[in-house]
Design an enzyme around this catalytic site. Structure first.
Site, short mmCIF file in Angstrom:
data_model
loop_
_atom_site.label_atom_id
_atom_site.label_comp_id
_atom_site.label_asym_id
_atom_site.label_seq_id
_atom_site.Cartn_x
_atom_site.Cartn_y
_atom_site.Cartn_z
N SER A 7 -33.66 8.41 36.70
CA SER A 7 -34.45 9.27 36.74
C SER A 7 -35.42 8.80 38.15
CB SER A 7 -35.89 8.95 35.72
OG SER A 7 -36.96 9.32 35.89
N HIS A 32 -33.33 13.72 38.20
CA HIS A 32 -34.10 13.62 37.22
C HIS A 32 -34.98 13.66 37.65
CE1 HIS A 32 -35.96 14.27 33.05
NE2 HIS A 32 -36.47 13.16 33.20
N ASP A 34 -39.34 13.75 37.43
CA ASP A 34 -40.20 13.74 36.39
C ASP A 34 -41.55 14.54 36.97
OD1 ASP A 34 -38.77 13.39 33.73
OD2 ASP A 34 -39.42 10.96 34.87
N MET A 36 -45.79 15.21 36.49
CA MET A 36 -46.86 14.93 35.69
C MET A 36 -48.06 15.67 36.01
SD MET A 36 -45.43 10.73 34.21
CE MET A 36 -43.93 10.61 34.20
N HIS A 66 -38.54 17.94 35.13
CA HIS A 66 -39.13 17.57 33.82
C HIS A 66 -39.88 18.43 33.41
CE1 HIS A 66 -39.47 15.15 30.04
NE2 HIS A 66 -39.92 15.70 29.91
N MET A 68 -43.77 17.46 32.55
CA MET A 68 -44.86 17.48 31.85
C MET A 68 -45.90 17.61 31.66
SD MET A 68 -42.74 13.52 31.17
CE MET A 68 -42.18 13.62 32.71
N MET A 137 -37.64 13.65 23.34
CA MET A 137 -37.83 12.30 24.52
C MET A 137 -37.34 11.09 23.38
SD MET A 137 -39.47 13.10 26.99
CE MET A 137 -40.08 11.16 27.55
N ASP A 171 -34.14 11.00 26.96
CA ASP A 171 -34.53 10.41 28.69
C ASP A 171 -35.82 9.90 27.40
OD1 ASP A 171 -36.49 9.80 30.10
OD2 ASP A 171 -37.69 12.32 30.52
C1 DX5 Z 1 -40.49 9.40 30.60
C2 DX5 Z 1 -39.84 10.22 32.10
C3 DX5 Z 1 -38.51 9.39 32.08
C4 DX5 Z 1 -38.61 8.09 32.83
C5 DX5 Z 1 -37.78 6.74 31.62
O1 DX5 Z 1 -42.29 10.24 30.42
O2 DX5 Z 1 -39.79 11.27 31.56
O3 DX5 Z 1 -37.46 10.07 32.57
O4 DX5 Z 1 -38.92 7.81 34.12
O5 DX5 Z 1 -37.51 5.83 32.14
P1 DX5 Z 1 -37.03 4.83 31.81
O6 DX5 Z 1 -35.61 5.48 31.87
O7 DX5 Z 1 -36.69 3.78 32.57
O8 DX5 Z 1 -37.30 4.93 30.47
ZN ZN Z 2 -38.31 12.94 32.26
#
Ligand code: DX5
Ligand code: ZN
Length: 213
Positions: A7, A32, A34, A36, A66, A68, A137, A171
């Protein structure tokens, strides 16, 4: 099939080119990404143009996006145009996620549906035939480096018991200690932020995941 998906959130962004080159040397071909929006989750992260910049530099790297965010459907086409190989949206963001899943597939990417820890796995059941990926998650989404929630593993088992045969991604807090349990439950893609990029030896992490696979 078990696949390591580091990620980006935990990568050293000031040295991102080198981080990704090392990842490729370690045999990893998926990243990956993310997204947000500071509303669906209490944090801000990366936008579409950053995805395009990475994709241009590393066209063989599969960008696993991903989303979010609220109204993720507004960004699906842009992310696909900018190189996303797969796009996961959240069940909680929709009354009916079918149209967005269909539009992701129609545009030639893999579609995914995710649930936060407080959402029951049954909320995914009506859509299992219409999604390529289910992302479970195992932390409250929004931040890297949180503690893995072991009770979420039951969701993976429940999906396999419901005869779901697509990809299950996990994740949040995934690491070398819990990956065997996740595999045994039926998971496929192991998203690792902290456990990969902040490891003393990411190469060794990639090797251990390959051994597990
Ligand atoms: C959290 C993200 C993850 C995050 C995971 O909301 O969706 O993808 O990067 O990080 P680790 O592996 O450090 O928990
Ligand atoms: Zn994620």
């Amino acid at each position: 099939m078990i696949k390591l998906t580091p990620s980006l959130l935990a990568a050293d962004l000031m040295n991102l080119g080198r981080e990704i080159e090392n990842m490729r040397k370690n045999g990893v071909n998926q990243l990956h990404f993310d997204v947000m929006d500071a509303h669906f989750v209490p944090n801000l992260s990366f936008g579409p143009s950053f995805c395009r910049a990475i994709h241009r530099q590393f066209p063989d790297l599969k960008m696993d996006v991903h989303l979010m965010m609220d109204n993720p459907e507004k960004y699906v086409d842009t992310f696909i145009q900018y190189g996303a190989a797969s796009i996961t949206v959240h069940q909680e963001a929709f009354l009916d996620p079918r149209p967005v899943l269909q539009s992701i597939r129609a545009a030639g990417a893999q579609c995914g549906l995710s649930v936060k820890p407080h959402t029951k796995v049954e909320a995914l059941f009506p859509y299992l035939n219409e999604t390529d990926i289910v992302l479970i998650m195992t932390v409250e989404p929004g931040f890297g480096g949180q503690k893995f929630m072991p009770e979420q593993v039951e969701k993976i088992r429940a999906l396999r018991q419901a005869d779901y045969t697509g990809v299950i991604a996990v994740d949040g807090g995934v690491n070398l200690e819990n990956m065997a349990l996740l595999k045994e439950a039926g998971a496929n893609w192991l998203v690792m932020g902290t456990a990969y990029f902040r490891a003393e030896s990411p190469a060794l992490v990639a090797e251990k995941v390959r051994e597990l696979a």
